[in-house]
Design an enzyme around this catalytic site. Structure first.
Site, mmCIF file in Angstrom:
data_model
loop_
_atom_site.group_PDB
_atom_site.id
_atom_site.type_symbol
_atom_site.label_atom_id
_atom_site.label_comp_id
_atom_site.label_asym_id
_atom_site.label_seq_id
_atom_site.Cartn_x
_atom_site.Cartn_y
_atom_site.Cartn_z
ATOM 1 N N HIS A 18 9.121 7.196 7.821
ATOM 2 C CA HIS A 18 9.720 7.290 6.485
ATOM 3 C C HIS A 18 11.167 7.734 6.663
ATOM 4 O O HIS A 18 11.493 8.476 7.597
ATOM 5 C CB HIS A 18 8.941 8.277 5.603
ATOM 6 C CG HIS A 18 7.633 7.712 5.135
ATOM 7 N ND1 HIS A 18 7.417 7.322 3.832
ATOM 8 C CD2 HIS A 18 6.483 7.439 5.802
ATOM 9 C CE1 HIS A 18 6.184 6.845 3.719
ATOM 10 N NE2 HIS A 18 5.597 6.908 4.897
ATOM 11 N N CYS A 58 4.120 9.469 -0.409
ATOM 12 C CA CYS A 58 2.727 9.895 -0.496
ATOM 13 C C CYS A 58 2.590 10.918 -1.616
ATOM 14 O O CYS A 58 3.354 11.880 -1.671
ATOM 15 C CB CYS A 58 2.279 10.494 0.831
ATOM 16 S SG CYS A 58 0.605 11.135 0.753
ATOM 17 N N HIS A 69 5.199 4.559 12.650
ATOM 18 C CA HIS A 69 5.292 4.507 11.187
ATOM 19 C C HIS A 69 6.285 5.582 10.737
ATOM 20 O O HIS A 69 6.010 6.777 10.873
ATOM 21 C CB HIS A 69 3.880 4.776 10.640
ATOM 22 C CG HIS A 69 3.745 4.843 9.167
ATOM 23 N ND1 HIS A 69 3.180 3.840 8.414
ATOM 24 C CD2 HIS A 69 4.087 5.802 8.267
ATOM 25 C CE1 HIS A 69 3.166 4.184 7.130
ATOM 26 N NE2 HIS A 69 3.718 5.376 7.016
ATOM 27 N N ASN A 109 9.279 4.368 3.049
ATOM 28 C CA ASN A 109 9.163 3.899 4.429
ATOM 29 C C ASN A 109 10.493 3.305 4.858
ATOM 30 O O ASN A 109 11.287 2.869 4.024
ATOM 31 C CB ASN A 109 8.113 2.789 4.511
ATOM 32 C CG ASN A 109 6.725 3.280 4.191
ATOM 33 O OD1 ASN A 109 6.365 3.430 3.035
ATOM 34 N ND2 ASN A 109 5.935 3.540 5.198
ATOM 35 N N ARG A 132 0.843 -1.205 0.000
ATOM 36 C CA ARG A 132 0.000 0.000 0.000
ATOM 37 C C ARG A 132 0.884 1.264 0.000
ATOM 38 O O ARG A 132 1.080 1.883 -1.040
ATOM 39 C CB ARG A 132 -0.955 -0.030 1.211
ATOM 40 C CG ARG A 132 -2.142 0.916 1.095
ATOM 41 C CD ARG A 132 -1.826 2.363 1.382
ATOM 42 N NE ARG A 132 -1.249 2.568 2.709
ATOM 43 C CZ ARG A 132 -0.744 3.728 3.115
ATOM 44 N NH1 ARG A 132 -0.746 4.770 2.309
ATOM 45 N NH2 ARG A 132 -0.222 3.845 4.318
ATOM 46 N N ASP A 133 1.452 1.619 1.142
ATOM 47 C CA ASP A 133 2.253 2.851 1.207
ATOM 48 C C ASP A 133 3.421 2.766 0.226
ATOM 49 O O ASP A 133 3.789 3.749 -0.418
ATOM 50 C CB ASP A 133 2.785 3.042 2.636
ATOM 51 C CG ASP A 133 3.001 4.499 3.004
ATOM 52 O OD1 ASP A 133 2.813 5.369 2.140
ATOM 53 O OD2 ASP A 133 3.366 4.767 4.162
HETATM 54 N N1 COA Z 1 -13.311 5.399 -3.004
HETATM 55 C C1 COA Z 1 -13.580 5.642 -4.311
HETATM 56 N N2 COA Z 1 -14.061 6.808 -4.759
HETATM 57 C C2 COA Z 1 -14.299 7.764 -3.830
HETATM 58 C C3 COA Z 1 -14.055 7.571 -2.477
HETATM 59 C C4 COA Z 1 -13.527 6.323 -2.074
HETATM 60 N N3 COA Z 1 -13.247 6.071 -0.793
HETATM 61 N N4 COA Z 1 -14.404 8.676 -1.810
HETATM 62 C C5 COA Z 1 -14.853 9.551 -2.719
HETATM 63 N N5 COA Z 1 -14.777 8.997 -3.939
HETATM 64 C C6 COA Z 1 -15.193 9.616 -5.201
HETATM 65 C C7 COA Z 1 -16.578 10.164 -5.162
HETATM 66 O O1 COA Z 1 -17.495 9.157 -5.487
HETATM 67 C C8 COA Z 1 -16.510 11.265 -6.195
HETATM 68 O O2 COA Z 1 -16.542 10.675 -7.488
HETATM 69 P P1 COA Z 1 -17.141 11.453 -8.757
HETATM 70 O O3 COA Z 1 -16.277 12.646 -8.981
HETATM 71 O O4 COA Z 1 -17.044 10.436 -9.859
HETATM 72 O O5 COA Z 1 -18.548 11.812 -8.364
HETATM 73 C C9 COA Z 1 -15.119 11.814 -6.013
HETATM 74 O O6 COA Z 1 -14.346 10.754 -5.415
HETATM 75 C C10 COA Z 1 -15.062 13.040 -5.105
HETATM 76 O O7 COA Z 1 -15.740 12.732 -3.892
HETATM 77 P P2 COA Z 1 -15.741 13.692 -2.613
HETATM 78 O O8 COA Z 1 -16.509 13.052 -1.523
HETATM 79 O O9 COA Z 1 -16.103 15.096 -3.030
HETATM 80 O O10 COA Z 1 -14.242 13.609 -2.164
HETATM 81 P P3 COA Z 1 -13.076 14.678 -2.279
HETATM 82 O O11 COA Z 1 -12.855 15.106 -3.690
HETATM 83 O O12 COA Z 1 -13.243 15.703 -1.216
HETATM 84 O O13 COA Z 1 -11.859 13.709 -1.869
HETATM 85 C C11 COA Z 1 -11.105 11.790 -0.651
HETATM 86 C C12 COA Z 1 -11.813 13.109 -0.586
HETATM 87 C C13 COA Z 1 -10.839 11.334 0.764
HETATM 88 C C14 COA Z 1 -11.999 10.810 -1.383
HETATM 89 C C15 COA Z 1 -9.801 11.938 -1.464
HETATM 90 O O14 COA Z 1 -9.112 13.080 -1.036
HETATM 91 C C16 COA Z 1 -8.918 10.738 -1.370
HETATM 92 O O15 COA Z 1 -9.260 9.648 -1.772
HETATM 93 N N6 COA Z 1 -7.720 10.897 -0.836
HETATM 94 C C17 COA Z 1 -6.839 9.775 -0.690
HETATM 95 C C18 COA Z 1 -5.497 10.224 -0.315
HETATM 96 C C19 COA Z 1 -4.588 9.051 -0.013
HETATM 97 O O16 COA Z 1 -4.912 7.900 -0.208
HETATM 98 N N7 COA Z 1 -3.405 9.376 0.500
HETATM 99 C C20 COA Z 1 -2.449 8.401 0.852
HETATM 100 C C21 COA Z 1 -2.769 7.633 2.080
HETATM 101 S S1 COA Z 1 -2.809 8.606 3.554
HETATM 102 ZN ZN ZN Z 2 3.518 6.432 5.223
#
Ligand code: COA
Ligand code: ZN
Length: 298
Positions: free
Chosen positions: A207, A238, A205, A247, A13-14
């Site tokens: 890095h 990230c 955790h 990491n 994952r990470d």
């Molecule tokens: N899985 C899949 N799709 C997701 C989702 C999830 N958990 N959460 C939201 N979405 C989709 C929504 O369905 C929407 O899709 P659309 O544009 O086709 O309608 C879109 O993402 C935006 O949704 P919204 O609720 O407005 O989210 P956002 O744009 O504010 O983003 C997160 C919030 C949390 C979804 C996003 O920032 C994210 O996934 N971040 C992950 C960061 C990450 O993994 N970092 C590394 C690990 S810490």
């Molecule tokens: Zn990390």
């Protein structure tokens, strides 16, 4: 009796979420199987986040469906919001690791949430996880420093941990997402979190962005922490943390701990072989010291 330190392997994952190399779903499953053959019993095997935000994790559902569930390894799914938690439950994750965030700047860019909004989201999601009878853990990201805001208030981290404890989280990870922690900061943050969330187990955790990751593992172990996250080969980073690198490498941690008499249950030789396999699969060298130097004595 030998003290046991459990390593949570976060490479799938990470490690892979921001690597320039790309593994197919089958290659990810092979990576996971190789890690299981090294003795890994707990592993972050994917994340259920926005496919647009982290395209490299878009196939986590297929990865979870393709896992060999007979090995006894606990496969952890990372989630940051309700949609992610529901997808992780549907994928039959063995554990869900929810991401809390300690910094405003990183929180906004990584997950569109402030620290308190991430805690509120945990409160929304925890009952879903508990109802599904799935173990719930949480990691506080940027707990030692935020790439946009700078220093992070340890009080914010401790407060998030206390809220997580109230939400029924059994284990909290303190995440040095951008590799800025020092061993002394590690010790004092652990003490602070233990004061305000005394009932949760701690996992650390790190890095290795600024070269202090192994020293930080030492500080955590000296502070009686028994669970450490690490990634095979030292891959990782990230997409929302500029200049964040890998990491701490699993094989480097295993070498240091086992040589000092701790037990990890992991096979160093097989980890080094897996790191070398990973170099071929990703198409670039990995950063771990042990994959270059080998163990000692030979
Ligand atoms: N899985 C899949 N799709 C997701 C989702 C999830 N958990 N959460 C939201 N979405 C989709 C929504 O369905 C929407 O899709 P659309 O544009 O086709 O309608 C879109 O993402 C935006 O949704 P919204 O609720 O407005 O989210 P956002 O744009 O504010 O983003 C997160 C919030 C949390 C979804 C996003 O920032 C994210 O996934 N971040 C992950 C960061 C990450 O993994 N970092 C590394 C690990 S810490
Ligand atoms: Zn990390």
């Amino acid at each position: 009796m030998t003290r046991r330190i459990d390593i949570v392997e976060v490479g799938p994952r990470d490690g892979l979420q921001n690597d320039p190399g790309a593994l197919s779903t089958d290659q990810k499953l092979e990576f996971i199987a190789r890690l299981e053959a090294c003795g890994v019993k707990r592993m972050e095997s994917g994340s259920f986040v926005s496919l647009k935000a982290v395209p490299k994790m878009a196939d986590s559902g297929e990865v979870f469906r393709g896992l060999d569930r007979s090995t006894g390894t606990r496969h952890i799914a990372l989630a940051l919001n309700e949609k992610g938690v529901r997808r992780a439950i549907d994928a039959a994750a063995d554990e869900i690791n929810f991401v809390l965030v300690a910094g405003e700047g990183f929180g906004k860019r990584n997950q569109g949430m402030s620290p308190q909004e991430s805690a509120d989201m945990l409160n929304t999601c925890a009952p879903l996880v508990h109802d599904a009878s799935i173990p719930l853990s949480a990691t506080v990201s940027v707990a030692f420093g935020d790439p946009y805001d700078g220093e992070v208030d340890p009080g914010v981290v401790a407060n998030l941990a206390a809220q997580a404890q109230r939400a029924g989280v059994a284990e909290i990870g303190l995440g040095d997402t951008i590799g800025v922690a020092t061993p002394w900061q590690v010790r004092s943050l652990i003490e602070r979190v233990r004061t305000e969330a005394p009932d949760v187990y701690l996992r650390l955790h790190f890095h290795d962005t600024r070269g202090a990751a192994l020293a930080n593992v030492f500080a955590a172990v000296e502070a009686d922490v028994n669970v450490i996250d690490a990634s095979c080969g030292g891959i990782g980073g990230c997409p929302f943390a500029p200049a964040a690198t890998g990491n701490v490498a699993t094989e480097d941690v295993v070498y240091m701990l086992e040589r000092a008499g701790f037990e990890t249950g992991l096979d160093l030789g097989k980890l080094i072989e897996t790191a070398k396999w990973l170099e071929g699969a990703l198409g670039h060298p990995v950063s771990s010291s042990l994959s270059r130097a080998g163990g000692f004595p030979g």
